[in-house]
Design a protein around this motif. Structure first.
Motif, PDB file in Angstrom:
ATOM      1  N   GLY A  12      40.020  43.342  39.917  1.00 32.79           N
ATOM      2  CA  GLY A  12      40.229  43.556  38.696  1.00 32.79           C
ATOM      3  C   GLY A  12      40.710  45.093  38.432  1.00 32.79           C
ATOM      4  O   GLY A  12      40.735  45.718  39.405  1.00 32.79           O
ATOM      5  N   ALA A  13      41.072  45.280  37.247  1.00 32.04           N
ATOM      6  CA  ALA A  13      41.468  46.927  36.967  1.00 32.04           C
ATOM      7  C   ALA A  13      40.665  47.992  37.589  1.00 32.04           C
ATOM      8  O   ALA A  13      40.977  49.065  38.056  1.00 32.04           O
ATOM      9  CB  ALA A  13      41.555  46.967  35.413  1.00 32.04           C
ATOM     10  N   ARG A  25      39.450  47.265  29.221  1.00 34.09           N
ATOM     11  CA  ARG A  25      38.187  47.160  28.136  1.00 34.09           C
ATOM     12  C   ARG A  25      37.315  48.238  28.140  1.00 34.09           C
ATOM     13  O   ARG A  25      36.168  48.085  27.301  1.00 34.09           O
ATOM     14  CB  ARG A  25      37.454  45.641  28.262  1.00 34.09           C
ATOM     15  CG  ARG A  25      38.468  44.580  27.975  1.00 34.09           C
ATOM     16  CD  ARG A  25      37.821  43.252  28.337  1.00 34.09           C
ATOM     17  NE  ARG A  25      39.047  42.236  28.074  1.00 34.09           N
ATOM     18  CZ  ARG A  25      39.957  41.890  28.971  1.00 34.09           C
ATOM     19  NH1 ARG A  25      40.092  42.668  30.250  1.00 34.09           N
ATOM     20  NH2 ARG A  25      41.055  41.079  28.674  1.00 34.09           N
ATOM     21  N   ASP A  26      37.388  49.067  29.060  1.00 36.45           N
ATOM     22  CA  ASP A  26      36.520  50.412  28.943  1.00 36.45           C
ATOM     23  C   ASP A  26      36.833  51.080  27.993  1.00 36.45           C
ATOM     24  O   ASP A  26      37.931  50.811  27.156  1.00 36.45           O
ATOM     25  CB  ASP A  26      36.620  51.131  30.363  1.00 36.45           C
ATOM     26  CG  ASP A  26      36.211  50.419  31.477  1.00 36.45           C
ATOM     27  OD1 ASP A  26      36.706  50.582  32.603  1.00 36.45           O
ATOM     28  OD2 ASP A  26      35.051  49.685  31.322  1.00 36.45           O
ATOM     29  N   GLN A  89      43.771  40.188  39.843  1.00 36.38           N
ATOM     30  CA  GLN A  89      44.291  40.009  38.537  1.00 36.38           C
ATOM     31  C   GLN A  89      45.242  41.253  38.243  1.00 36.38           C
ATOM     32  O   GLN A  89      45.872  41.156  37.335  1.00 36.38           O
ATOM     33  CB  GLN A  89      43.175  40.180  37.678  1.00 36.38           C
ATOM     34  CG  GLN A  89      42.131  38.827  37.756  1.00 36.38           C
ATOM     35  CD  GLN A  89      41.016  39.238  37.041  1.00 36.38           C
ATOM     36  OE1 GLN A  89      40.825  38.544  35.860  1.00 36.38           O
ATOM     37  NE2 GLN A  89      39.840  39.807  37.493  1.00 36.38           N
ATOM     38  N   ASN A 199      30.862  46.764  41.576  1.00 35.78           N
ATOM     39  CA  ASN A 199      31.557  47.260  40.192  1.00 35.78           C
ATOM     40  C   ASN A 199      30.803  48.333  39.646  1.00 35.78           C
ATOM     41  O   ASN A 199      29.658  48.818  40.066  1.00 35.78           O
ATOM     42  CB  ASN A 199      31.077  45.938  39.179  1.00 35.78           C
ATOM     43  CG  ASN A 199      32.453  45.707  38.227  1.00 35.78           C
ATOM     44  OD1 ASN A 199      33.649  45.823  38.671  1.00 35.78           O
ATOM     45  ND2 ASN A 199      31.933  45.659  36.861  1.00 35.78           N
TER      46      ASN A 199
END
Ligand code: APR
Length: 229
Positions: A12-13, A25-26, A89, A199
């Protein structure tokens, strides 16, 4: 250890955050600065295609100015091993530019354009505009080839087949909040795979193991461990 393991790696990002591509969403994430219903839904595009093209033109320029980092390079090296499937993603091309064998982009690619009239796809120019003619049908119906909220992600059959055959599922740099990607870990676990999350901070998903830290550090360390054994 890597002998003949089927590994599915979802990113993901967070994988590209340190390359300056930002997350969603950070604290300063994209969805805190842009209303996603206006720039990442078919309805938003229909209402104001110029706004949507501007949003993706800026992200495409940012992507083309960025460079792959150590995490992309480590995953690219690993992807050349048999049995390793890279699913992302992300819509950036940093894994490809790092030399990845094949990347399954379930949310599409910023570097591609799509004609929503005839379905043609081609390499996206740096700047796209609503009245660009489609190279195949000449109609002004072009859009970025990215999957918006409410649309069906790409390559789902291939991804699900890889998940049910996985020995190990690794989730990198994703908050695990958007389905169907958020459900991949459960699908892999039900099929008997081990699961690992790499993560910045634990997403709260159900993983056998969680390693916290920036992708640029913990992804190369994990690849060296699994590829070196
Ligand atoms: N290294 C590793 N992980 C990081 C880093 C980093 N340097 N920086 C941030 N992260 C983590 C965050 O802790 C968070 O868990 O990356 C995750 C980013 O989460 P989101 O911003 O929600 O991005 P993502 O999970 O990719 O979003 C999924 O939502 O809006 C849609 O289509 C969009 O593909 C996107 C999907």
């Amino acid at each position: 250890m890597l002998l003949r393991m089927n590994i599915v790696i979802l990113s993901g990002a967070g994988l590209s955050a340190e390359q300056g591509l930002g997350t969603f969403r950070d604290t300063d994430g994209l969805w805190t600065r842009y209303p996603l219903e206006k720039v990442a839904t078919p309805e938003g595009f229909a209402a104001d295609p110029a706004l949507v093209h501007d949003f993706y033109n800026a992200r495409r320029a940012n992507m083309r100015a960025a460079a792959p980092g150590p995490a992309h390079e480590a995953l690219a090296r690993l992807s050349r091993r048999e049995g390793v499937t890279l699913v992302t993603q992300n819509v950036d091309d940093l894994l490809e530019r790092a030399g990845a064998a094949r990347v399954i982009h379930m949310h599409g690619e910023l570097s591609r354009a799509l004609c929503h009239a005839c379905g043609a796809r081609w390499d996206a120019p740096d700047v796209m505009a609503p009245d660009d003619p489609c190279p195949a049908c000449a109609r002004s119906a072009t859009r970025p080839d990215v999957v918006w909220f409410g649309e069906i992600p790409y390559h789902m059959e291939e991804i699900e087949a890889a998940l049910v055959a996985a020995d190990l599922f690794v989730s990198i740099g994703t908050s695990g909040t958007v389905y169907p990607a958020a459900g991949f870990v459960e699908l892999a676990r039900m099929a008997g795979a081990d699961s690992l999350e790499l993560n910045l901070e634990a997403s709260g998903g159900r993983f056998d193991e969680v390693r916290e830290g920036p992708a640029s550090r913990i992804v190369p360390a994990w690849v060296a461990q699994i590829d070196g054994e």
